[in-house]
Design an enzyme around this catalytic site. Sequence first.
Site, PDB file in Angstrom:
ATOM      1  N   ASP A   1       0.985  -1.041   0.204  1.00  0.00           N
ATOM      2  CA  ASP A   1      -0.077  -0.139  -0.091  1.00  0.00           C
ATOM      3  C   ASP A   1       0.932   1.136   0.033  1.00  0.00           C
ATOM      4  OD1 ASP A   1       0.957   0.239   2.585  1.00  0.00           O
ATOM      5  OD2 ASP A   1      -1.248   0.234   3.469  1.00  0.00           O
ATOM      6  N   HIS A   2       0.200   2.503   0.083  1.00  0.00           N
ATOM      7  CA  HIS A   2       0.933   3.665   0.141  1.00  0.00           C
ATOM      8  C   HIS A   2       2.089   3.596   1.098  1.00  0.00           C
ATOM      9  CE1 HIS A   2      -2.258   3.863   2.940  1.00  0.00           C
ATOM     10  NE2 HIS A   2      -1.671   4.927   3.386  1.00  0.00           N
TER      11      HIS A   2
ATOM     12  N   CYS B   1       3.238  -3.066   4.020  1.00  0.00           N
ATOM     13  CA  CYS B   1       2.323  -1.936   4.490  1.00  0.00           C
ATOM     14  C   CYS B   1       3.001  -1.214   5.560  1.00  0.00           C
ATOM     15  CB  CYS B   1       0.971  -2.398   4.674  1.00  0.00           C
ATOM     16  SG  CYS B   1       0.760  -3.540   6.167  1.00  0.00           S
ATOM     17  N   GLY B   2       2.173  -0.370   6.145  1.00  0.00           N
ATOM     18  CA  GLY B   2       2.878   0.420   7.119  1.00  0.00           C
ATOM     19  C   GLY B   2       3.350  -0.508   8.406  1.00  0.00           C
ATOM     20  N   THR B   3       2.804  -1.343   8.872  1.00  0.00           N
ATOM     21  CA  THR B   3       3.109  -2.476  10.055  1.00  0.00           C
ATOM     22  C   THR B   3       3.472  -3.850   9.340  1.00  0.00           C
ATOM     23  OG1 THR B   3       0.846  -3.047  10.305  1.00  0.00           O
ATOM     24  CG2 THR B   3       1.600  -1.309  11.715  1.00  0.00           C
TER      25      THR B   3
ATOM     26  N   ILE C   1       1.220  -5.919   9.314  1.00  0.00           N
ATOM     27  CA  ILE C   1       0.131  -6.556  10.036  1.00  0.00           C
ATOM     28  C   ILE C   1      -1.206  -6.942   8.919  1.00  0.00           C
ATOM     29  CG2 ILE C   1      -1.504  -6.873  11.991  1.00  0.00           C
ATOM     30  CD1 ILE C   1       0.597  -5.247  13.544  1.00  0.00           C
TER      31      ILE C   1
ATOM     32  N   HIS D   1      11.285 -23.861   8.628  1.00  0.00           N
ATOM     33  CA  HIS D   1      10.263 -24.562   9.514  1.00  0.00           C
ATOM     34  C   HIS D   1       8.696 -24.603   9.058  1.00  0.00           C
ATOM     35  CE1 HIS D   1      13.035 -24.767  13.409  1.00  0.00           C
ATOM     36  NE2 HIS D   1      13.419 -25.232  12.117  1.00  0.00           N
TER      37      HIS D   1
ATOM     38  N   ARG E   1      10.282 -33.363  10.044  1.00  0.00           N
ATOM     39  CA  ARG E   1       9.175 -33.125  10.948  1.00  0.00           C
ATOM     40  C   ARG E   1       8.391 -31.747  10.798  1.00  0.00           C
ATOM     41  NH1 ARG E   1      14.041 -31.398  12.883  1.00  0.00           N
ATOM     42  NH2 ARG E   1      14.019 -29.608  14.411  1.00  0.00           N
ATOM     43  N   HIS E   2       9.131 -30.818   9.937  1.00  0.00           N
ATOM     44  CA  HIS E   2       8.322 -29.793   9.658  1.00  0.00           C
ATOM     45  C   HIS E   2       7.451 -29.977   8.685  1.00  0.00           C
ATOM     46  CE1 HIS E   2      11.089 -27.736  12.330  1.00  0.00           C
ATOM     47  NE2 HIS E   2      12.300 -28.429  11.651  1.00  0.00           N
TER      48      HIS E   2
HETATM   49  C1  RB5 Z   1      -2.031   2.522   6.513  1.00  0.00           C
HETATM   50  O1  RB5 Z   1      -2.374   3.836   7.286  1.00  0.00           O
HETATM   51  C2  RB5 Z   1      -1.681   1.521   7.468  1.00  0.00           C
HETATM   52  O2  RB5 Z   1      -3.214   1.191   8.174  1.00  0.00           O
HETATM   53  C3  RB5 Z   1      -1.299   0.298   6.904  1.00  0.00           C
HETATM   54  O3  RB5 Z   1      -0.316   0.322   5.901  1.00  0.00           O
HETATM   55  C4  RB5 Z   1      -1.154  -1.029   7.743  1.00  0.00           C
HETATM   56  O4  RB5 Z   1      -0.140  -0.721   8.726  1.00  0.00           O
HETATM   57  C5  RB5 Z   1      -2.139  -1.995   8.227  1.00  0.00           C
HETATM   58  O5  RB5 Z   1      -1.878  -3.018   8.732  1.00  0.00           O
END
Ligand code: RB5
Length: 147
Positions: free
Chosen positions: A8-9, A65-67, A69, A98, A132-133
């Site tokens: 993403d951005h 992305c930013g995180t 996550i 693994h 095993r993995h």
């Molecule tokens: C964008 O602001 C941010 O939420 C996205 O890049 C990401 O970190 C989401 O998990």
Amino acid sequence: MKVAIGSDHAGYKIKEDIKEVMDDLNIQYEDVGCDCEDSVDYPDFAVPVAEKVAKGEVDRGILICGTGIGMSITANKVDGVRCALVHDLFSAKVTRLHNDSNVLAMGERIIGPGLAKEITKVWLETEFEGGRHQRRVNKMMEVEAKA
Ligand code: RB5
């Protein structure tokens, strides 16, 4: 090996850096976007990358992305995908050895470009250990079959 890459951005800059790593390694890649730092929604890029991996159109996927996550949660909703959220070199290596992770997620707001490039290199160059993995990965994937 062929790789699909997307961001993403908030992950755009590191996506461009990682493409340089793959150029250096002579790895073919398909960039699904985004194409600039204008605000976009990460699932719009996580899903195409994850689906290309799941369908076997590419061998691996990389998402930023930013995180990392949002990208990793979204990618792991696609059957066949084992997406690992990685911000250190040890995890980059061990998730290949693994978990046979087939998608790598990272967060540009968590780590810098130097570490992201090293993580990418280690993750792309480490083979699954099997043994095993493999049994454990099979058990993980059976969850999808039952859902
Ligand atoms: C964008 O602001 C941010 O939420 C996205 O890049 C990401 O970190 C989401 O998990």
